[in-house]
Scaffold this active site. Structure first.
Site, PDB file in Angstrom:
ATOM      1  N   SER A 180       0.805  -1.220   0.000  1.00 19.84           N
ATOM      2  CA  SER A 180       0.000   0.000   0.000  1.00 19.84           C
ATOM      3  C   SER A 180       0.837   1.269   0.000  1.00 19.84           C
ATOM      4  O   SER A 180       1.931   1.337   0.565  1.00 19.84           O
ATOM      5  CB  SER A 180      -0.939   0.004   1.216  1.00 19.84           C
ATOM      6  OG  SER A 180      -0.199  -0.033   2.419  1.00 19.84           O
ATOM      7  N   GLY A 209       1.322   4.296   4.222  1.00 18.39           N
ATOM      8  CA  GLY A 209       1.199   3.114   3.387  1.00 18.39           C
ATOM      9  C   GLY A 209       2.378   2.197   3.656  1.00 18.39           C
ATOM     10  O   GLY A 209       3.524   2.648   3.785  1.00 18.39           O
ATOM     11  N   ASN A 233       6.240   3.376   3.442  1.00 13.66           N
ATOM     12  CA  ASN A 233       6.965   3.499   4.712  1.00 13.66           C
ATOM     13  C   ASN A 233       8.242   2.673   4.710  1.00 13.66           C
ATOM     14  O   ASN A 233       9.297   3.114   5.193  1.00 13.66           O
ATOM     15  CB  ASN A 233       6.078   3.045   5.873  1.00 13.66           C
ATOM     16  CG  ASN A 233       4.927   3.987   6.145  1.00 13.66           C
ATOM     17  OD1 ASN A 233       4.958   5.149   5.757  1.00 13.66           O
ATOM     18  ND2 ASN A 233       3.896   3.492   6.809  1.00 13.66           N
ATOM     19  N   PHE A 260      -9.445   1.618   6.546  1.00 15.33           N
ATOM     20  CA  PHE A 260      -8.589   1.794   5.378  1.00 15.33           C
ATOM     21  C   PHE A 260      -9.439   1.850   4.111  1.00 15.33           C
ATOM     22  O   PHE A 260     -10.269   0.978   3.869  1.00 15.33           O
ATOM     23  CB  PHE A 260      -7.593   0.635   5.276  1.00 15.33           C
ATOM     24  CG  PHE A 260      -6.517   0.846   4.238  1.00 15.33           C
ATOM     25  CD1 PHE A 260      -5.389   1.589   4.537  1.00 15.33           C
ATOM     26  CD2 PHE A 260      -6.643   0.315   2.967  1.00 15.33           C
ATOM     27  CE1 PHE A 260      -4.408   1.802   3.584  1.00 15.33           C
ATOM     28  CE2 PHE A 260      -5.668   0.523   2.002  1.00 15.33           C
ATOM     29  CZ  PHE A 260      -4.541   1.268   2.315  1.00 15.33           C
ATOM     30  N   GLN A 289      -2.217  -6.728   7.196  1.00 21.03           N
ATOM     31  CA  GLN A 289      -3.624  -6.421   7.445  1.00 21.03           C
ATOM     32  C   GLN A 289      -4.579  -7.247   6.586  1.00 21.03           C
ATOM     33  O   GLN A 289      -5.743  -7.434   6.959  1.00 21.03           O
ATOM     34  CB  GLN A 289      -3.897  -4.926   7.192  1.00 21.03           C
ATOM     35  CG  GLN A 289      -3.089  -3.991   8.059  1.00 21.03           C
ATOM     36  CD  GLN A 289      -1.897  -3.422   7.322  1.00 21.03           C
ATOM     37  OE1 GLN A 289      -1.279  -4.112   6.526  1.00 21.03           O
ATOM     38  NE2 GLN A 289      -1.551  -2.172   7.603  1.00 21.03           N
ATOM     39  N   ASN A 324       3.170 -10.058  12.649  1.00 24.67           N
ATOM     40  CA  ASN A 324       3.287  -9.814  14.074  1.00 24.67           C
ATOM     41  C   ASN A 324       2.769 -11.057  14.803  1.00 24.67           C
ATOM     42  O   ASN A 324       2.356 -12.037  14.165  1.00 24.67           O
ATOM     43  CB  ASN A 324       2.561  -8.528  14.505  1.00 24.67           C
ATOM     44  CG  ASN A 324       1.064  -8.583  14.247  1.00 24.67           C
ATOM     45  OD1 ASN A 324       0.428  -9.643  14.292  1.00 24.67           O
ATOM     46  ND2 ASN A 324       0.463  -7.420  13.982  1.00 24.67           N
ATOM     47  N   GLY A 327       9.891  -7.600  21.541  1.00 19.56           N
ATOM     48  CA  GLY A 327      10.911  -7.755  20.521  1.00 19.56           C
ATOM     49  C   GLY A 327      10.457  -8.557  19.323  1.00 19.56           C
ATOM     50  O   GLY A 327       9.317  -8.437  18.859  1.00 19.56           O
ATOM     51  N   ASP A 380       6.506  -1.369   9.913  1.00 25.37           N
ATOM     52  CA  ASP A 380       7.076  -1.064   8.610  1.00 25.37           C
ATOM     53  C   ASP A 380       8.550  -0.688   8.744  1.00 25.37           C
ATOM     54  O   ASP A 380       9.385  -1.098   7.923  1.00 25.37           O
ATOM     55  CB  ASP A 380       6.314   0.090   7.953  1.00 25.37           C
ATOM     56  CG  ASP A 380       4.836  -0.205   7.776  1.00 25.37           C
ATOM     57  OD1 ASP A 380       4.465  -1.401   7.749  1.00 25.37           O
ATOM     58  OD2 ASP A 380       4.046   0.756   7.687  1.00 25.37           O
TER      59      ASP A 380
END
Length: 328
Positions: free
Chosen positions: A8, A48, A52, A116, A172, A195, A228, A257
């Site tokens: 994005s 985005g 980024n 978004f 996402q 993540n 971390g 990012d």
């Protein structure tokens, strides 16, 4: 090493709420949810995922290739990125839609509620990677980041067909995706970035265990917020990397990012995986300490000093000859 970063490109509208979202949620009434929060600040910033990441890589002295779709309103943003060293020649410009928008409110706990708008991003499926590779004399790696789902699929398939190593970073888009789609995106990836929550979602939706995912990808990189990051490779011990020391916490938007930007820089410099993650974690703190995902200023001496305070002199000695911050 020539890395194309797909994903994005958006404008971020960032608001802050003085309070806790959790205090307004009634678990028994979530099916009737209707809430509004009074924000006391609004920042309109460039953002985005792919933009980024490219901005972060460029601030470390690299020249990443940005690939995705934007609207005709992208001119000022393009100029900003190009001034900071990002190659925007392969950005596709829609004739009918605006550049994507990200609207996010952050509370005092750093919890976020966001919406978004895809806009021109939905036309990323029109982009072919082969002309990008031909223009720059070949690609060494492609990051397939969150964007138009069919665009992500197209880039992944093309990487497999052309034998281009790729990084899967569905991010996402995991929330909407079903198991077969996710399996298609990550199978054969050299790296899979998520993540911690997304890692569990990936396992749940694909039906693959953690070990089975490692059979599909070369390396899993899982960020864990304040705990971390961990790097997993089949048959090897996990590599645990703590977060870098921070000065303050202002806004977490774009932290992941920046971690990816630093990690990709490390791969470009052919560093070991631990050092890649340390560079990523250090860069991520600059974003955490700034409102806006591309508002930080990176200076070599300061970056190396802070890197040493967090990870030691050996890491500094490895990174120093490779780091070239354009702004000092």
């Amino acid at each position: 090493m020539k890395i194309a970063v797909t994903g994005s490109i958006a404008t971020d509208h960032l608001m802050t709420f003085k309070g806790r979202f959790a205090d307004s949620l009634v678990v028994e009434q979530l099916d009737k949810l209707s809430l509004s929060f009074l924000a006391d600040d609004l920042q309109i910033r460039r953002g985005g995922v792919a933009a980024n990441i490219c901005f972060g890589m460029a601030n470390l002295g690299l020249h990443p290739l940005l690939v995705d779709a934007v609207g005709e309103d992208f001119a000022d943003y393009r100029s900003w990125l190009e001034r900071h060293g990002v190659d925007c020649e392969s950005v596709y410009v829609s004739e009918t839609k605006h550049t994507a928008r990200f609207v996010c409110t952050t509370d005092d706990d750093m919890a976020q509620i966001a919406t978004f708008y895809a806009g021109a991003m939905s036309e990323a499926r029109e982009i072919e990677l082969e002309p990008v590779a031909r223009r720059v004399g070949g690609l060494d790696m492609v990051m397939v980041g969150p964007s138009d789902p069919e665009g992500m699929r197209r880039h992944t398939v093309e990487c497999r067909q052309r034998g281009i190593p790729f990084i899967a970073d569905p991010s996402q888009q995991l929330a909407f995706a079903d198991g077969p789609f996710i399996r298609d995106l990550i199978s054969g990836a050299d790296y899979l970035f998520t993540n911690e929550y997304e890692a569990h979602m990936t396992e749940q939706k694909t039906g693959w265990s953690a070990d089975e995912i490692l059979e599909q990808v070369g390396t899993r990189v899982i960020t864990k917020g304040k705990d971390g990051a961990v790097i997993l490779r089949r048959g090897e011990e996990p590599i645990e990397v703590p977060v870098a020391r921070e000065v303050r916490r202002l806004d977490p938007t774009g932290v992941g990012d920046a971690f990816r930007a630093g990690f990709l820089a490390g791969l470009t410099w052919e560093l070991d995986l631990r050092t890649c993650a340390e560079v990523g974690s250090m860069l991520a703190t600059y974003v955490l300490e700034t409102v806006g995902t591309q508002e930080y200023i990176l200076r070599k001496a300061d970056f190396l000093t802070r890197l040493g305070e967090s990870y030691g002199d050996k890491t500094v000695a490895t990174v120093e000859p490779l780091l070239n911050c354009p702004r000092g």
